[in-house]
Design a protein around this motif. Structure first.
Motif, PDB file in Angstrom:
ATOM      1  N   ILE A  13      46.914  36.870  32.530  1.00 54.55           N
ATOM      2  CA  ILE A  13      46.609  35.476  32.204  1.00 54.55           C
ATOM      3  C   ILE A  13      45.194  35.130  32.640  1.00 54.55           C
ATOM      4  O   ILE A  13      44.432  34.519  31.878  1.00 54.55           O
ATOM      5  N   CYS A  14      44.797  35.533  33.828  1.00 52.10           N
ATOM      6  CA  CYS A  14      43.453  35.226  34.332  1.00 52.10           C
ATOM      7  C   CYS A  14      42.362  35.890  33.495  1.00 52.10           C
ATOM      8  O   CYS A  14      41.263  35.345  33.354  1.00 52.10           O
ATOM      9  N   CYS A  18      39.014  30.890  32.212  1.00 50.29           N
ATOM     10  CA  CYS A  18      39.321  29.663  32.939  1.00 50.29           C
ATOM     11  C   CYS A  18      40.019  28.606  32.076  1.00 50.29           C
ATOM     12  O   CYS A  18      41.039  28.056  32.471  1.00 50.29           O
ATOM     13  N   VAL A  21      43.539  29.641  31.192  1.00 51.04           N
ATOM     14  CA  VAL A  21      44.442  29.577  32.343  1.00 51.04           C
ATOM     15  C   VAL A  21      44.896  28.140  32.560  1.00 51.04           C
ATOM     16  O   VAL A  21      46.079  27.878  32.784  1.00 51.04           O
ATOM     17  N   GLU A  24      47.479  27.279  30.005  1.00 55.83           N
ATOM     18  CA  GLU A  24      48.748  27.964  30.248  1.00 55.83           C
ATOM     19  C   GLU A  24      49.477  27.376  31.461  1.00 55.83           C
ATOM     20  O   GLU A  24      50.702  27.323  31.471  1.00 55.83           O
ATOM     21  N   LEU A  52      48.838  30.796  40.010  1.00 57.91           N
ATOM     22  CA  LEU A  52      47.764  30.387  39.094  1.00 57.91           C
ATOM     23  C   LEU A  52      47.138  29.068  39.559  1.00 57.91           C
ATOM     24  O   LEU A  52      45.912  28.912  39.529  1.00 57.91           O
ATOM     25  N   MET A  56      43.250  28.602  40.615  1.00 59.21           N
ATOM     26  CA  MET A  56      42.397  27.654  39.907  1.00 59.21           C
ATOM     27  C   MET A  56      41.918  26.517  40.802  1.00 59.21           C
ATOM     28  O   MET A  56      40.920  25.861  40.490  1.00 59.21           O
TER      29      MET A  56
END
Length: 65
Positions: A13-14, A18, A21, A24, A52, A56
């Motif tokens: 996902i990463c 940015c 992510v 998501e 996540l 972030m």
């Protein structure tokens, strides 16, 4: 084994970047399941979401390009 799956999902996902992510994370918060996470249990998907969000959080409200 599950932790390796969780780590692999987070990395996948990463790698999308940015902005992706953040989108998501929103989808996961709405209860949707991402294709990368479909094989994980609900608890594991929740762990991915929390990780996540933690990752972030270092970016604040912006993403560097």
């Amino acid at each position: 084994m599950q932790n390796l799956d969780i780590d692999a999902c987070i990395e996948a996902i990463c790698n999308k970047g940015c902005q992706a992510v953040r989108r998501e994370i929103q989808l996961l918060e709405q209860g949707q399941t991402l294709p990368e996470l479909s094989h994980l249990s609900l608890k594991a998907r929740q762990s991915v979401l929390e990780e996540l969000k933690t990752i972030m959080s270092v970016y604040g409200n912006s993403c560097r390009v």
